[in-house]
Scaffold this motif. Structure first.
Motif, PDB file in Angstrom:
ATOM      1  N   SER A  11     -19.781  -0.316 -14.235  1.00 19.92           N
ATOM      2  CA  SER A  11     -19.229   0.932 -14.750  1.00 19.92           C
ATOM      3  C   SER A  11     -18.354   0.770 -15.967  1.00 19.92           C
ATOM      4  O   SER A  11     -18.081   1.712 -16.670  1.00 19.92           O
ATOM      5  N   TYR A 150      -3.445   2.205 -21.868  1.00 19.35           N
ATOM      6  CA  TYR A 150      -3.627   3.265 -20.879  1.00 19.35           C
ATOM      7  C   TYR A 150      -3.020   2.837 -19.539  1.00 19.35           C
ATOM      8  O   TYR A 150      -2.345   3.610 -18.866  1.00 19.35           O
ATOM      9  N   GLN A 158       3.839   5.559 -12.384  1.00 22.68           N
ATOM     10  CA  GLN A 158       4.088   5.166 -10.989  1.00 22.68           C
ATOM     11  C   GLN A 158       5.564   4.896 -10.715  1.00 22.68           C
ATOM     12  O   GLN A 158       5.939   4.632  -9.591  1.00 22.68           O
ATOM     13  N   ILE A 190      -8.242  -0.878  -4.694  1.00 23.02           N
ATOM     14  CA  ILE A 190      -9.123  -0.769  -5.862  1.00 23.02           C
ATOM     15  C   ILE A 190      -8.337  -0.069  -6.971  1.00 23.02           C
ATOM     16  O   ILE A 190      -7.705   0.955  -6.733  1.00 23.02           O
ATOM     17  N   GLY A 191      -8.375  -0.600  -8.165  1.00 24.23           N
ATOM     18  CA  GLY A 191      -7.631   0.014  -9.271  1.00 24.23           C
ATOM     19  C   GLY A 191      -6.148  -0.220  -9.093  1.00 24.23           C
ATOM     20  O   GLY A 191      -5.360   0.719  -9.006  1.00 24.23           O
ATOM     21  N   LEU A 193      -2.582  -1.373 -10.261  1.00 24.81           N
ATOM     22  CA  LEU A 193      -1.798  -1.585 -11.482  1.00 24.81           C
ATOM     23  C   LEU A 193      -0.607  -2.497 -11.256  1.00 24.81           C
ATOM     24  O   LEU A 193      -0.124  -3.136 -12.175  1.00 24.81           O
ATOM     25  N   ASP A 212      -8.683  -4.857 -10.249  1.00 24.89           N
ATOM     26  CA  ASP A 212      -8.671  -3.862 -11.328  1.00 24.89           C
ATOM     27  C   ASP A 212      -9.587  -4.334 -12.463  1.00 24.89           C
ATOM     28  O   ASP A 212      -9.780  -5.535 -12.649  1.00 24.89           O
ATOM     29  N   LEU A 213     -10.103  -3.371 -13.191  1.00 22.08           N
ATOM     30  CA  LEU A 213     -10.959  -3.715 -14.342  1.00 22.08           C
ATOM     31  C   LEU A 213     -10.212  -4.605 -15.323  1.00 22.08           C
ATOM     32  O   LEU A 213     -10.785  -5.479 -15.951  1.00 22.08           O
ATOM     33  N   PHE A 226     -15.061  -2.952  -9.206  1.00 21.93           N
ATOM     34  CA  PHE A 226     -15.431  -2.782  -7.792  1.00 21.93           C
ATOM     35  C   PHE A 226     -16.935  -2.558  -7.644  1.00 21.93           C
ATOM     36  O   PHE A 226     -17.547  -2.983  -6.662  1.00 21.93           O
ATOM     37  N   LEU A 246      -6.661   7.403  -7.619  1.00 23.93           N
ATOM     38  CA  LEU A 246      -6.824   7.773  -9.031  1.00 23.93           C
ATOM     39  C   LEU A 246      -7.784   6.834  -9.767  1.00 23.93           C
ATOM     40  O   LEU A 246      -7.581   6.528 -10.935  1.00 23.93           O
ATOM     41  N   VAL A 247      -8.784   6.396  -9.058  1.00 23.34           N
ATOM     42  CA  VAL A 247      -9.773   5.497  -9.660  1.00 23.34           C
ATOM     43  C   VAL A 247     -11.096   6.232  -9.900  1.00 23.34           C
ATOM     44  O   VAL A 247     -11.675   6.155 -10.983  1.00 23.34           O
ATOM     45  N   VAL A 251     -13.788   6.628 -13.267  1.00 27.52           N
ATOM     46  CA  VAL A 251     -15.158   6.098 -13.384  1.00 27.52           C
ATOM     47  C   VAL A 251     -15.959   7.039 -14.289  1.00 27.52           C
ATOM     48  O   VAL A 251     -15.901   8.264 -14.133  1.00 27.52           O
TER      49      VAL A 251
END
Ligand SMILES: C[S@@+](CC[C@H](N)C(=O)[O-])C[C@H]1O[C@@H](n2cnc3c(N)ncnc32)[C@H](O)[C@@H]1O
Length: 358
Positions: A11, A150, A158, A190-191, A193, A212-213, A226, A246-247, A251
């Motif tokens: 993705s 970003y 957060q 997943i995702g 930070l 995380d990416l 993921f 918030l992932v 996408v």
């Protein structure tokens, strides 16, 4: 095991590679800190850019030559395709450089798609127009410091003082449902930070895998998509709880969002003796409240067909939160397909959508 979605799909349109243009020293370094207003503006602008990029890429895919390229969502494919076409590369590079050199980063450029008026990429656009806009979008993303900026802006969101860290609610809910089966619980975030969030501090989990990416804490947060993570074979490799906050809205296409939803089932442990697995899921409220294609009713269909039961639900002014119990693969409807369908009309709607393909 839920076998819906074992194909590896990629993705990360903004990830891994720098793009067609090699990063120069001029590229703005990611800021270490941002004022709250600036952070919010940046997050909004990145969301617009990511959304348009996803629309452009799905249109551009029609021009890809091989079937393999058409199916692949990987960043590399469009870049390879542009790179292999002298005319397209010229258009792309020209626009990329122009925006990169001319953009004043505290301003939203009028030359790139205007989020207020240009919500839909026009069907009259030809391949040259698509590549031109793609060059502008990629140039602007890079000029603003890339995805890393970003993420920094999102991390600031957060900050406890600003009411952030959605995992606080996960921990509160887990305590409310008295989810204390043993001291051996494994979670997948997943995702992720930050490793300093409530989910990490609460001591409910013995082991947390954070991915995380783009990892902001190498060695603690694994840098991984993921959608490409290898599906576990053994129960012992699976998780008691997945946090996906918030992932999915991040996408880039409805199909990949659907893949993510289905894929999460493959990573959850099968319930044994009433010991169920949990999913903590968060998306921005407008995804269900103001989308042309999506609402809570459709979300509920997805939950049911994928074998989830709602334990908790909460809406804040900006976000929608779920705590779901996964009932196991025997509850997953393997033939479930969900198509994109307009459910609300109006020009002020967003286009958030989740598509489940077979
Ligand atoms: C808005 S942040 C949310 C962070 C945090 N979970 C929260 O609730 O505040 C979205 C994060 O998801 C990550 N992300 C998006 N798609 C992903 C994927 N396919 N695999 C792993 N991480 C992904 C992004 O890199 C980004 O850091």
């Amino acid at each position: 095991m839920a076998k819906r979605n074992t194909k590896k799909r990629s993705s990360s349109l903004l990830s891994k590679k720098n793009g067609l243009i090699t990063k120069s020293k001029e590229i703005k370094a990611s800021p270490k800190t941002l004022k709250p207003l600036r952070a919010r503006q940046l997050i909004r602008r990145f969301h617009v850019l990511i959304k348009y990029k996803s629309n452009i890429l799905s249109k551009l895919r029609e021009y890809f030559t091989s079937n393999e390229q058409k199916k692949n969502n990987d960043d590399d494919y469009y870049k390879k395709w542009i790179n292999g076409n002298v005319k397209m590369k010229k258009i792309y590079d020209y626009e990329w450089n122009k925006i990169f050199n001319e953009l004043k980063i505290n301003k939203t450029p009028s030359s790139v798609i205007d989020p207020k008026t240009n919500d839909i990429i026009d069907n009259s656009m030809d391949v040259n127009d698509l590549v031109r806009i793609l060059g502008k979008i990629d140039g602007e993303i890079e000029k603003r410091g890339g995805l890393k900026t970003y993420q920094i802006a999102s991390t600031l969101g957060q900050d406890g003082k600003r009411g952030g860290d959605s995992s606080k609610l996960l921990v509160k809910w887990m305590n409310e449902i008295e989810y204390k089966y043993d001291n051996n619980l494994k979670a997948l975030e997943i995702g992720c930070l930050s490793s300093k969030n409530e989910i990490s501090k609460c001591k409910l989990f013995k082991d947390i895998t954070r991915i995380d990416l783009h990892s902001q804490e190498p060695g603690i947060i694994e840098e991984e998509d993921f959608l490409e993570r290898i599906i576990p074979t053994f129960e012992s490799e699976k998780f008691d709880c997945i946090s996906c906050s918030l992932v999915v809205n991040f996408v880039p296409s409805p199909e990949l969002r659907g893949d993510m939803m289905c894929r999460m089932c493959d990573f959850l442990k099968e319930p044994v003796d009433n010991k169920y697995s949990l999913l903590f899921f968060v998306i921005p409220l407008p995804c269900i409240e103001n989308s042309r294609y999506f609402d809570n009713e459709i979300m509920n269909i997805i939950w049911k067909k994928l074998g989830f039961e709602k334990l908790k639900y909460h809406q804040s002014t900006k976000l929608a939160y779920w705590l779901m119990k996964w009932k196991g693969s025997s509850y997953v409807d393997m033939n479930f397909i969900l198509k994109k369908k307009e459910i609300r009309k109006g020009s002020d709607r967003n286009n958030f959508c989740i598509v489940i393909r077979n």
